[in-house]
Design a protein around this motif. Structure first.
Motif, PDB file in Angstrom:
ATOM      1  N   LEU A 177      33.684  70.406  14.853  1.00 36.56           N
ATOM      2  CA  LEU A 177      33.464  71.757  15.371  1.00 36.56           C
ATOM      3  C   LEU A 177      33.092  72.692  14.221  1.00 36.56           C
ATOM      4  CD1 LEU A 177      36.500  72.127  17.819  1.00 36.56           C
ATOM      5  CD2 LEU A 177      34.171  71.427  18.330  1.00 36.56           C
ATOM      6  N   PHE A 220      48.530  71.291   6.564  1.00 36.35           N
ATOM      7  CA  PHE A 220      48.853  69.898   6.288  1.00 36.35           C
ATOM      8  C   PHE A 220      48.312  69.490   4.932  1.00 36.35           C
ATOM      9  CE2 PHE A 220      48.961  70.414  10.801  1.00 36.35           C
ATOM     10  CZ  PHE A 220      50.013  69.630  11.217  1.00 36.35           C
ATOM     11  N   ILE A 266      47.084  65.140  16.067  1.00 38.39           N
ATOM     12  CA  ILE A 266      48.259  65.775  15.469  1.00 38.39           C
ATOM     13  C   ILE A 266      48.045  67.279  15.365  1.00 38.39           C
ATOM     14  CG2 ILE A 266      49.599  65.973  13.331  1.00 38.39           C
ATOM     15  CD1 ILE A 266      49.350  62.984  13.004  1.00 38.39           C
ATOM     16  N   LEU A 267      46.857  67.667  14.888  1.00 42.84           N
ATOM     17  CA  LEU A 267      46.556  69.096  14.770  1.00 42.84           C
ATOM     18  C   LEU A 267      46.493  69.738  16.163  1.00 42.84           C
ATOM     19  CD1 LEU A 267      45.860  71.498  12.980  1.00 42.84           C
ATOM     20  CD2 LEU A 267      43.472  70.801  13.063  1.00 42.84           C
ATOM     21  N   ALA A 268      45.892  69.019  17.104  1.00 42.61           N
ATOM     22  CA  ALA A 268      45.765  69.551  18.464  1.00 42.61           C
ATOM     23  C   ALA A 268      47.143  69.830  19.062  1.00 42.61           C
ATOM     24  CB  ALA A 268      44.993  68.575  19.344  1.00 42.61           C
ATOM     25  N   VAL A 288      37.874  68.162  23.296  1.00 43.52           N
ATOM     26  CA  VAL A 288      37.228  67.841  22.022  1.00 43.52           C
ATOM     27  C   VAL A 288      38.239  67.938  20.881  1.00 43.52           C
ATOM     28  CG1 VAL A 288      35.501  68.615  20.351  1.00 43.52           C
ATOM     29  CG2 VAL A 288      34.926  68.484  22.778  1.00 43.52           C
ATOM     30  N   ALA A 289      39.107  68.948  20.940  1.00 39.75           N
ATOM     31  CA  ALA A 289      40.110  69.125  19.883  1.00 39.75           C
ATOM     32  C   ALA A 289      41.038  67.908  19.826  1.00 39.75           C
ATOM     33  CB  ALA A 289      40.911  70.405  20.121  1.00 39.75           C
ATOM     34  N   PHE A 340      39.413  70.473  12.780  1.00 39.39           N
ATOM     35  CA  PHE A 340      38.636  69.740  13.773  1.00 39.39           C
ATOM     36  C   PHE A 340      37.234  69.559  13.179  1.00 39.39           C
ATOM     37  CE2 PHE A 340      41.688  72.287  16.396  1.00 39.39           C
ATOM     38  CZ  PHE A 340      42.480  71.220  16.768  1.00 39.39           C
ATOM     39  N   PRO A 341      36.969  68.404  12.537  1.00 43.06           N
ATOM     40  CA  PRO A 341      35.776  68.291  11.682  1.00 43.06           C
ATOM     41  C   PRO A 341      34.438  68.479  12.391  1.00 43.06           C
ATOM     42  CG  PRO A 341      36.956  66.183  11.828  1.00 43.06           C
ATOM     43  CD  PRO A 341      37.814  67.207  12.481  1.00 43.06           C
ATOM     44  N   ARG A 400      44.170  69.395   7.707  1.00 45.11           N
ATOM     45  CA  ARG A 400      43.711  68.939   9.015  1.00 45.11           C
ATOM     46  C   ARG A 400      42.891  70.045   9.655  1.00 45.11           C
ATOM     47  NH1 ARG A 400      45.858  64.456  11.386  1.00 45.11           N
ATOM     48  NH2 ARG A 400      47.566  63.524  10.244  1.00 45.11           N
ATOM     49  N   ARG A 444      40.321  64.918  20.854  1.00 48.46           N
ATOM     50  CA  ARG A 444      39.518  63.801  20.353  1.00 48.46           C
ATOM     51  C   ARG A 444      39.403  63.844  18.828  1.00 48.46           C
ATOM     52  NH1 ARG A 444      33.413  64.661  21.229  1.00 48.46           N
ATOM     53  NH2 ARG A 444      33.738  65.691  19.254  1.00 48.46           N
ATOM     54  N   GLU A 445      39.255  65.065  18.294  1.00 45.97           N
ATOM     55  CA  GLU A 445      39.030  65.224  16.860  1.00 45.97           C
ATOM     56  C   GLU A 445      40.279  64.954  16.027  1.00 45.97           C
ATOM     57  OE1 GLU A 445      36.043  66.508  14.951  1.00 45.97           O
ATOM     58  OE2 GLU A 445      35.480  65.215  16.605  1.00 45.97           O
ATOM     59  N   ASP A 446      41.413  65.494  16.423  1.00 45.40           N
ATOM     60  CA  ASP A 446      42.639  65.324  15.643  1.00 45.40           C
ATOM     61  C   ASP A 446      43.844  65.609  16.534  1.00 45.40           C
ATOM     62  OD1 ASP A 446      44.857  65.526  13.908  1.00 45.40           O
ATOM     63  OD2 ASP A 446      43.573  66.118  12.249  1.00 45.40           O
ATOM     64  N   THR A 491      39.546  77.390  19.002  1.00 45.35           N
ATOM     65  CA  THR A 491      40.371  76.362  19.618  1.00 45.35           C
ATOM     66  C   THR A 491      41.856  76.665  19.428  1.00 45.35           C
ATOM     67  OG1 THR A 491      38.634  74.770  19.185  1.00 45.35           O
ATOM     68  CG2 THR A 491      40.803  73.880  19.683  1.00 45.35           C
TER      69      THR A 491
END
Lengths: 315, 258
Positions: free
Chosen positions: B96, B87, A190-192, A183-184, B93-94, B91, A186-188, B104
């Motif tokens: 969640l 960032f 670059i951040l993941a 899910v992480a 995880f919107p 940034r 999928r969400e972003d 996470t």
């Protein structure tokens, strides 16, 4: 979903064959197999966040591999099935390593091409697959532990067990680290990547698990239909799976099952002509996307919230 | 080695085709300080940040952390060496919740076995429990305990920004890079966030940040580095910087321009 839903679902599904006709048991089995395949698509759409127009290829590979092992090498279903599943997972890993680097339309196109290649190989490799005429006379799974699967009802229970075990395992999976990391990503992305998630490994793992589940549907198809032909594994089958997921609710695991029940059982029951099916699926997809983007599950949740609000306001 | 600074940014440069976003920037960050990196729009601040955190490859120069070259490493590797960042524009995880966001970030590097976690074995459960405790601590620290169960993407921008800092803190950095941490905040929120930055430093984390809000920068920085048009033009304590004619010129334009 609350904790009662899964046991309740199991009880109802297990009790149904006792009260319905043999034709309806056939329809129920078809529904359950579609539900397994839709579940695999639900994982791709909801947790990898990709649209896979080639998902049916995993079903086809598992179906043909397991059946060919039985017909040509005399293996029992119970030995052929795990081998076929291993083959599917291996192929998914290789295909995933190539295609999951691609985004959006590129992934969709390459997976579509992959599925077409698989279908064309099946259609043209006459000596092995018997080409467009397909494999016929596929026997039900051999008896195991004293249980025979010769009857339609017994096979239905086998399919149901596969569905329930898959669902239970996936419910656990999406709550485990693997699910959260998917899910992480999928969400972003670059951040993941920044927080230390190995993106490609997560996506490939996700696709392999999804292919495994699709393969579970595949190994059941042969004995269920008693015939396998390349015409069963076209683009439209992948689209059907997508529609089921969208109708049921993307990003959930119950959604694909609800969608499969809705879109397998109801059209068959109303004896829609089969060639209207692609059109019907397209219309359903448009209507649901426009009016209920969260699917049936979303509608149910909204309804529940409304009820709760009214109960609260009434006090 | 004793003379090696904590972070050394050594003649770094970044060219995008013919555009020299960062021409030649050199500065050091001392352990335990709050260093502000300021400059007019387009001065190359965020590019400098992206070079330090590994998001962009350098055209020239190098970055060293405690004498060890980190430029050229992948961003996640640099993060695991103790350099975390937020960032610009934040940034998160919107989809969640706030709690899940932090979980996470903590879970990403946790040694949880694939099968052990899938089947909920005790070892995996113990790790999840430990992470739950750490999440509570981070939530406390960033002041979002009351928002823990909110969907992160639905929160006001200032809260998302705090969560962005929380995500970086969850990586347990020794050096924290904050990219415009006060952007989009009202004066109250800025004061709260500035106090948080000082608490981060007091907890032993060195802080380097890029910011437009001059009042906030002057208030909390130990030292300031000023860049303009891709080069460093000044460095020093806030009072010195405020009085530096080159800095005033860069921000306000010289008389000849007017």
């Amino acid at each position: 979903m609350n904790k009662l839903a899964l046991p309740l679902f199991m009880i109802v599904m297990a009790a149904l064959p006792q009260v319905v006709s043999e034709y309806q048991v056939y329809l129920l089995t078809l529904t359950v197999i579609w539900a397994i395949m839709a579940l695999s698509m639900g994982l791709v759409l909801g947790y990898i966040g990709q649209i896979n127009l080639g998902q049916i290829a995993f079903v086809a590979i598992a179906a043909y591999a397991s059946t060919l092992l039985r017909l040509n090498f005399g293996l029992s279903f119970w030995l052929a099935a795990p081998i076929a599943l291993a083959v599917v997972v291996g192929i998914a890993a290789i295909v995933g390593l190539i295609t999951l680097r691609l985004r959006g339309p590129f992934f969709i196109l390459v997976m579509l091409a992959f599925a077409e290649i698989v279908r064309l190989i099946i259609a043209n490799w006459q000596e092995v697959t018997n080409g467009p005429l397909g494999l016929r006379g596929i026997a039900p799974p051999e008896p195991i532990f004293g249980v025979s699967f010769a009857s339609k009802t017994a096979f239905y229970y086998l399919a149901l067990v596969v569905l329930v075990v898959s669902l239970a395992a996936l419910l656990r999976l999406v709550r485990s680290k693997t699910g959260r990391m998917l899910v992480a990503v999928r969400e972003d992305e670059i951040l993941a990547e920044f927080v230390g998630i190995p993106i490609m490994r997560q996506k490939v793992t996700g696709l392999c698990i999804s292919a495994f589940v699709a393969g579970l549907g595949g190994i059941l198809l042969g004995p269920f239909l008693t015939i396998l032909a390349p015409s069963q594994f076209t683009l439209f089958a992948s689209v059907d799976m997508i529609v089921m997921v969208v109708v049921g609710g993307v990003g959930t695991l119950a959604g694909p099952i609800i969608g499969a029940a809705f879109l397998t059982y109801i059209p068959e029951l109303l004896s829609f002509a089969n060639h209207f099916r692609p059109i019907l699926m397209g219309v359903v997809l448009i209507v649901v996307t426009l009016f209920a983007p969260q699917g049936i599950l979303g509608l149910l949740r909204g309804f529940k919230r409304t009820l709760a609000r009214e109960a609260r306001d009434g006090q | 080695m004793a003379s090696e600074p904590f972070l050394a940014v050594d003649h770094i440069a970044k060219h995008f085709g013919g555009v020299k976003a960062v021409k030649d920037v050199t500065f050091t960050v001392n352990r335990g300080e709050i260093l502000g990196l300021i400059g007019p729009n387009g001065a190359g601040k965020t590019t400098t940040f992206n070079l330090i955190s590994g998001l962009l490859p350098l055209t020239g120069g190098e970055v060293r952390l405690e004498g060890r070259r980190i430029s050229g490493e992948r961003p996640d590797r640099i993060a695991s060496l103790g350099v975390a960042r937020t960032f610009q524009g934040t940034r998160i995880f919107p989809a969640l919740t706030v709690r899940e966001n932090l979980e996470t970030a903590l879970l990403a590097r946790a040694p949880v076995g694939f099968w052990a976690d899938w089947f909920g074995l005790p070892a995996a459960r113990a790790i999840h429990a430990a992470i739950g405790g750490e999440v509570t601590n981070v939530l406390d620290f960033i002041g979002l305990s009351a928002q823990a169960e909110r969907i992160a993407g639905d929160m006001p921008y200032a809260h998302q920004s705090l969560l962005g800092v929380g995500l970086a803190l969850a990586l347990k950095p020794r050096l924290l890079l904050l990219d415009e941490p006060f952007a989009g905040m009202n004066p109250n929120e800025t004061a709260g966030a500035a106090a948080m930055v000082q608490r981060i430093r007091d907890s032993g984390v060195t802080v380097l940040f890029v910011e437009h809000d001059m009042a906030a920068v002057m208030g909390i920085c130990d030292r300031i580095v000023v860049v303009d048009q891709g080069s460093k033009i000044a460095e020093g304590a806030p009072a010195e910087i405020a009085a530096n004619p080159r800095v005033i010129e860069a921000y306000l334009g010289s008389d000849e321009d007017a």
